[in-house]
Design a protein around this motif. Sequence first.
Motif, PDB file in Angstrom:
ATOM      1  N   VAL A  79       0.866  -1.174   0.000  1.00 27.47           N
ATOM      2  CA  VAL A  79       0.000   0.000   0.000  1.00 27.47           C
ATOM      3  C   VAL A  79       0.904   1.226   0.000  1.00 27.47           C
ATOM      4  O   VAL A  79       1.572   1.509   0.990  1.00 27.47           O
ATOM      5  N   SER A  80       0.935   1.921  -1.101  1.00 29.72           N
ATOM      6  CA  SER A  80       1.786   3.105  -1.233  1.00 29.72           C
ATOM      7  C   SER A  80       1.159   4.301  -0.518  1.00 29.72           C
ATOM      8  O   SER A  80       0.045   4.712  -0.832  1.00 29.72           O
ATOM      9  N   ASN A  81       1.903   4.854   0.425  1.00 27.64           N
ATOM     10  CA  ASN A  81       1.462   6.052   1.134  1.00 27.64           C
ATOM     11  C   ASN A  81       1.203   7.192   0.151  1.00 27.64           C
ATOM     12  O   ASN A  81       0.190   7.885   0.244  1.00 27.64           O
ATOM     13  N   GLU A  82       2.094   7.362  -0.803  1.00 29.80           N
ATOM     14  CA  GLU A  82       1.963   8.453  -1.764  1.00 29.80           C
ATOM     15  C   GLU A  82       0.741   8.272  -2.658  1.00 29.80           C
ATOM     16  O   GLU A  82       0.022   9.234  -2.939  1.00 29.80           O
ATOM     17  N   LEU A  84      -1.975   6.572  -1.840  1.00 30.11           N
ATOM     18  CA  LEU A  84      -3.133   6.760  -0.973  1.00 30.11           C
ATOM     19  C   LEU A  84      -3.440   8.244  -0.784  1.00 30.11           C
ATOM     20  O   LEU A  84      -4.605   8.668  -0.845  1.00 30.11           O
ATOM     21  N   ILE A  85      -2.418   9.043  -0.605  1.00 34.83           N
ATOM     22  CA  ILE A  85      -2.609  10.484  -0.434  1.00 34.83           C
ATOM     23  C   ILE A  85      -3.085  11.127  -1.736  1.00 34.83           C
ATOM     24  O   ILE A  85      -3.962  11.997  -1.731  1.00 34.83           O
ATOM     25  N   ALA A  86      -2.536  10.687  -2.852  1.00 35.29           N
ATOM     26  CA  ALA A  86      -2.891  11.272  -4.150  1.00 35.29           C
ATOM     27  C   ALA A  86      -4.328  10.966  -4.560  1.00 35.29           C
ATOM     28  O   ALA A  86      -5.005  11.805  -5.153  1.00 35.29           O
ATOM     29  N   ASP A  87      -4.818   9.759  -4.242  1.00 33.70           N
ATOM     30  CA  ASP A  87      -6.166   9.360  -4.659  1.00 33.70           C
ATOM     31  C   ASP A  87      -6.772   8.442  -3.595  1.00 33.70           C
ATOM     32  O   ASP A  87      -6.880   7.231  -3.791  1.00 33.70           O
ATOM     33  N   PRO A  88      -7.150   9.020  -2.462  1.00 31.20           N
ATOM     34  CA  PRO A  88      -7.612   8.187  -1.351  1.00 31.20           C
ATOM     35  C   PRO A  88      -8.798   7.295  -1.681  1.00 31.20           C
ATOM     36  O   PRO A  88      -8.793   6.115  -1.319  1.00 31.20           O
ATOM     37  N   ALA A  90      -9.884   5.952  -4.518  1.00 30.79           N
ATOM     38  CA  ALA A  90      -9.526   4.814  -5.377  1.00 30.79           C
ATOM     39  C   ALA A  90      -8.702   3.786  -4.603  1.00 30.79           C
ATOM     40  O   ALA A  90      -8.936   2.574  -4.726  1.00 30.79           O
ATOM     41  N   GLN A  91      -7.765   4.242  -3.800  1.00 25.91           N
ATOM     42  CA  GLN A  91      -6.914   3.314  -3.057  1.00 25.91           C
ATOM     43  C   GLN A  91      -7.691   2.593  -1.963  1.00 25.91           C
ATOM     44  O   GLN A  91      -7.515   1.390  -1.759  1.00 25.91           O
ATOM     45  N   ILE A  92      -8.549   3.327  -1.272  1.00 23.36           N
ATOM     46  CA  ILE A  92      -9.345   2.689  -0.212  1.00 23.36           C
ATOM     47  C   ILE A  92     -10.320   1.682  -0.817  1.00 23.36           C
ATOM     48  O   ILE A  92     -10.493   0.584  -0.291  1.00 23.36           O
ATOM     49  N   ARG A  93     -10.937   2.040  -1.938  1.00 21.44           N
ATOM     50  CA  ARG A  93     -11.837   1.085  -2.614  1.00 21.44           C
ATOM     51  C   ARG A  93     -11.064  -0.173  -3.020  1.00 21.44           C
ATOM     52  O   ARG A  93     -11.561  -1.294  -2.874  1.00 21.44           O
ATOM     53  N   ARG A  94      -9.849   0.005  -3.532  1.00 19.90           N
ATOM     54  CA  ARG A  94      -9.009  -1.145  -3.927  1.00 19.90           C
ATOM     55  C   ARG A  94      -8.726  -2.043  -2.722  1.00 19.90           C
ATOM     56  O   ARG A  94      -8.871  -3.269  -2.800  1.00 19.90           O
ATOM     57  N   LEU A  95      -8.357  -1.441  -1.600  1.00 19.01           N
ATOM     58  CA  LEU A  95      -8.035  -2.214  -0.404  1.00 19.01           C
ATOM     59  C   LEU A  95      -9.264  -2.921   0.154  1.00 19.01           C
ATOM     60  O   LEU A  95      -9.187  -4.088   0.557  1.00 19.01           O
ATOM     61  N   ASP A  97     -11.827  -3.894  -1.545  1.00 16.65           N
ATOM     62  CA  ASP A  97     -12.119  -4.980  -2.474  1.00 16.65           C
ATOM     63  C   ASP A  97     -11.205  -6.177  -2.210  1.00 16.65           C
ATOM     64  O   ASP A  97     -11.667  -7.315  -2.146  1.00 16.65           O
ATOM     65  N   ILE A  98      -9.917  -5.926  -2.029  1.00 12.14           N
ATOM     66  CA  ILE A  98      -8.963  -6.998  -1.738  1.00 12.14           C
ATOM     67  C   ILE A  98      -9.350  -7.733  -0.460  1.00 12.14           C
ATOM     68  O   ILE A  98      -9.232  -8.954  -0.363  1.00 12.14           O
ATOM     69  N   CYS A  99      -9.832  -6.980   0.526  1.00 15.04           N
ATOM     70  CA  CYS A  99     -10.200  -7.562   1.822  1.00 15.04           C
ATOM     71  C   CYS A  99     -11.619  -8.121   1.849  1.00 15.04           C
ATOM     72  O   CYS A  99     -12.050  -8.665   2.866  1.00 15.04           O
ATOM     73  N   GLY A 100     -12.350  -7.977   0.724  1.00 12.87           N
ATOM     74  CA  GLY A 100     -13.712  -8.492   0.664  1.00 12.87           C
ATOM     75  C   GLY A 100     -14.703  -7.659   1.473  1.00 12.87           C
ATOM     76  O   GLY A 100     -15.710  -8.178   1.953  1.00 12.87           O
ATOM     77  N   LEU A 101     -14.417  -6.381   1.612  1.00 15.71           N
ATOM     78  CA  LEU A 101     -15.290  -5.487   2.378  1.00 15.71           C
ATOM     79  C   LEU A 101     -15.982  -4.514   1.443  1.00 15.71           C
ATOM     80  O   LEU A 101     -15.487  -4.218   0.360  1.00 15.71           O
ATOM     81  N   SER A 102     -17.117  -4.003   1.898  1.00 14.76           N
ATOM     82  CA  SER A 102     -17.869  -3.069   1.053  1.00 14.76           C
ATOM     83  C   SER A 102     -17.459  -1.626   1.337  1.00 14.76           C
ATOM     84  O   SER A 102     -17.003  -1.293   2.424  1.00 14.76           O
ATOM     85  N   TRP A 103     -17.666  -0.796   0.329  1.00 12.27           N
ATOM     86  CA  TRP A 103     -17.345   0.625   0.419  1.00 12.27           C
ATOM     87  C   TRP A 103     -18.339   1.349   1.320  1.00 12.27           C
ATOM     88  O   TRP A 103     -19.534   1.092   1.270  1.00 12.27           O
ATOM     89  N   GLU A 104     -17.824   2.227   2.138  1.00  9.96           N
ATOM     90  CA  GLU A 104     -18.632   3.122   2.960  1.00  9.96           C
ATOM     91  C   GLU A 104     -18.050   4.520   2.776  1.00  9.96           C
ATOM     92  O   GLU A 104     -16.840   4.704   2.943  1.00  9.96           O
ATOM     93  N   PRO A 105     -18.855   5.504   2.463  1.00  9.99           N
ATOM     94  CA  PRO A 105     -18.330   6.869   2.308  1.00  9.99           C
ATOM     95  C   PRO A 105     -17.555   7.365   3.531  1.00  9.99           C
ATOM     96  O   PRO A 105     -16.624   8.157   3.412  1.00  9.99           O
TER      97      PRO A 105
END
Length: 154
Positions: A79-82, A84-88, A90-95, A97-105
């Motif tokens: 998980v790149s810190n940079e 994550l900061i540049a596009d939180p 998209a990165q959080i949605r990716r993570l 998804d990898i963990c099998g969890l649903s998106w929450e605003p």
Amino acid sequence: DKTLSNDLQVGAIHLMFPKAVILHSQRAPEDALLASYRKLFLTGNDMSYDLDDLVTFIRDRKALMRHWEAVLPGRVIPVSNEALIADPEAQIRRLLDICGLSWEPKCLEFFRTRRPVRTASAYQVRRPLNTEGVGRWRLYEAHLADAISALNAP
């Protein structure tokens, strides 16, 4: 969590939870060096008070995590810190998804939590993501030149 030796627990975590996804937080090594060197930890992390020791630790950590990523493909996720900061979002949605969890605003509003935070990052956890620490090492480049050179040596 700024605990510098969390990576030493990857093997044990995998043995206890073989289906777990382990997120490997990565930061530009120069910024990681400066952040660790500047932080007065309450306990442990003695290597952070000496630049040579800290360079060795960071280099060893990178090698260890390359090992775990190779040995546990798909289980240790960089998980790149940079990034994550540049596009939180998209990165959080990716993570998630990898963990099998649903998106929450509210994932983007982590800093609004009322729960106690007892880490060296407590102040940062209470603020939105920002770029303040990205490239900060350049402000101290002249003082860190030898350490940065050693950090990036082959």
